[in-house]
Design a protein around this motif. Structure first.
Motif, PDB file in Angstrom:
ATOM      1  N   LYS A   7       0.836  -1.206   0.000  1.00  0.00           N
ATOM      2  CA  LYS A   7       0.000   0.000   0.000  1.00  0.00           C
ATOM      3  C   LYS A   7       0.871   1.257   0.000  1.00  0.00           C
ATOM      4  N   ILE A   8       1.928   1.244   0.796  1.00  0.00           N
ATOM      5  CA  ILE A   8       2.845   2.389   0.843  1.00  0.00           C
ATOM      6  C   ILE A   8       3.465   2.614  -0.530  1.00  0.00           C
ATOM      7  N   ILE A   9       3.926   1.533  -1.141  1.00  0.00           N
ATOM      8  CA  ILE A   9       4.582   1.640  -2.444  1.00  0.00           C
ATOM      9  C   ILE A   9       3.608   2.110  -3.508  1.00  0.00           C
ATOM     10  N   ARG A  10       2.413   1.541  -3.539  1.00  0.00           N
ATOM     11  CA  ARG A  10       1.412   1.947  -4.527  1.00  0.00           C
ATOM     12  C   ARG A  10       1.036   3.417  -4.360  1.00  0.00           C
ATOM     13  N   LYS A  12       2.722   5.886  -2.926  1.00  0.00           N
ATOM     14  CA  LYS A  12       3.833   6.768  -3.303  1.00  0.00           C
ATOM     15  C   LYS A  12       4.015   6.799  -4.810  1.00  0.00           C
ATOM     16  N   ARG A  13       3.909   5.655  -5.448  1.00  0.00           N
ATOM     17  CA  ARG A  13       4.040   5.594  -6.916  1.00  0.00           C
ATOM     18  C   ARG A  13       2.980   6.453  -7.578  1.00  0.00           C
ATOM     19  N   GLN A  14       1.746   6.345  -7.095  1.00  0.00           N
ATOM     20  CA  GLN A  14       0.658   7.132  -7.663  1.00  0.00           C
ATOM     21  C   GLN A  14       0.846   8.623  -7.399  1.00  0.00           C
ATOM     22  N   GLN A  15       1.346   8.968  -6.217  1.00  0.00           N
ATOM     23  CA  GLN A  15       1.612  10.372  -5.915  1.00  0.00           C
ATOM     24  C   GLN A  15       2.648  10.954  -6.864  1.00  0.00           C
ATOM     25  N   LEU A  16       3.597  10.138  -7.250  1.00  0.00           N
ATOM     26  CA  LEU A  16       4.629  10.583  -8.184  1.00  0.00           C
ATOM     27  C   LEU A  16       4.142  10.523  -9.631  1.00  0.00           C
ATOM     28  N   ASP A  17       2.885  10.144  -9.817  1.00  0.00           N
ATOM     29  CA  ASP A  17       2.290  10.008 -11.144  1.00  0.00           C
ATOM     30  C   ASP A  17       3.126   9.063 -12.011  1.00  0.00           C
ATOM     31  N   ASP A  63      11.684   5.278   6.272  1.00  0.00           N
ATOM     32  CA  ASP A  63      10.306   5.669   5.976  1.00  0.00           C
ATOM     33  C   ASP A  63       9.326   4.514   6.193  1.00  0.00           C
ATOM     34  N   ILE A  64       9.770   3.297   5.966  1.00  0.00           N
ATOM     35  CA  ILE A  64       8.845   2.176   6.100  1.00  0.00           C
ATOM     36  C   ILE A  64       9.041   1.376   7.381  1.00  0.00           C
ATOM     37  N   PHE A  65      10.228   1.461   8.005  1.00  0.00           N
ATOM     38  CA  PHE A  65      10.489   0.684   9.211  1.00  0.00           C
ATOM     39  C   PHE A  65      10.333   1.483  10.497  1.00  0.00           C
ATOM     40  N   THR A  71       1.048   4.479   7.603  1.00  0.00           N
ATOM     41  CA  THR A  71       1.146   3.809   6.317  1.00  0.00           C
ATOM     42  C   THR A  71       0.874   4.724   5.136  1.00  0.00           C
ATOM     43  N   ASP A  72       0.332   5.925   5.388  1.00  0.00           N
ATOM     44  CA  ASP A  72       0.079   6.790   4.239  1.00  0.00           C
ATOM     45  C   ASP A  72       1.366   7.507   3.861  1.00  0.00           C
ATOM     46  N   SER A  73       1.623   7.569   2.578  1.00  0.00           N
ATOM     47  CA  SER A  73       2.915   8.080   2.127  1.00  0.00           C
ATOM     48  C   SER A  73       3.083   9.575   2.360  1.00  0.00           C
TER      49      SER A  73
END
Length: 105
Positions: A7-10, A12-17, A63-65, A71-73
């Motif tokens: 979820k974090i990766i998705r 962040k990826r979407q935020q970066l377009d 950032d993840i640990f 969990t929100d980026s």
């Protein structure tokens, strides 16, 4: 695996377009691998591969640990930005953010 890592990766990826294809290319991964990671369907993720993906997303292990309940980026990114500021700037900015938050309560 880390709870909500996909979820974090998705997010962040979407935020970066960024598309899954772009993230796969930037991290030397396959589209299938990134898709499985985002869906939480990976059984084995090597730290080196995770590092490549995080680097492509401008995220760090901290950032993840360091903040497991977060969990929100956006929040993770804010914490990362704050932690990289000089102490005095971090204190001033943190105080301003707290004033904004407390005014809205």
């Amino acid at each position: 695996m880390i709870p909500d890592l996909g979820k974090i990766i998705r997010t962040k990826r979407q935020q970066l377009d960024m598309t899954i294809e772009q993230l796969a290319e930037a991290s030397n991964s396959s589209v299938s691998f990134i898709s499985k990671l985002e869906l939480g369907r990976l059984d084995n993720l090597k730290l080196k591969k995770l590092e490549e993906i995080l680097n492509a997303l401008n995220l760090s292990f901290a950032d993840i640990f360091s903040y497991p309940p977060i969990t929100d980026s956006e929040t993770i990114q804010l914490i990362s930005l704050l932690s990289n500021l000089p102490e005095e700037k971090r204190r001033i900015l943190s105080k301003a953010i707290l004033q904004i938050v407390l005014l809205n309560d």
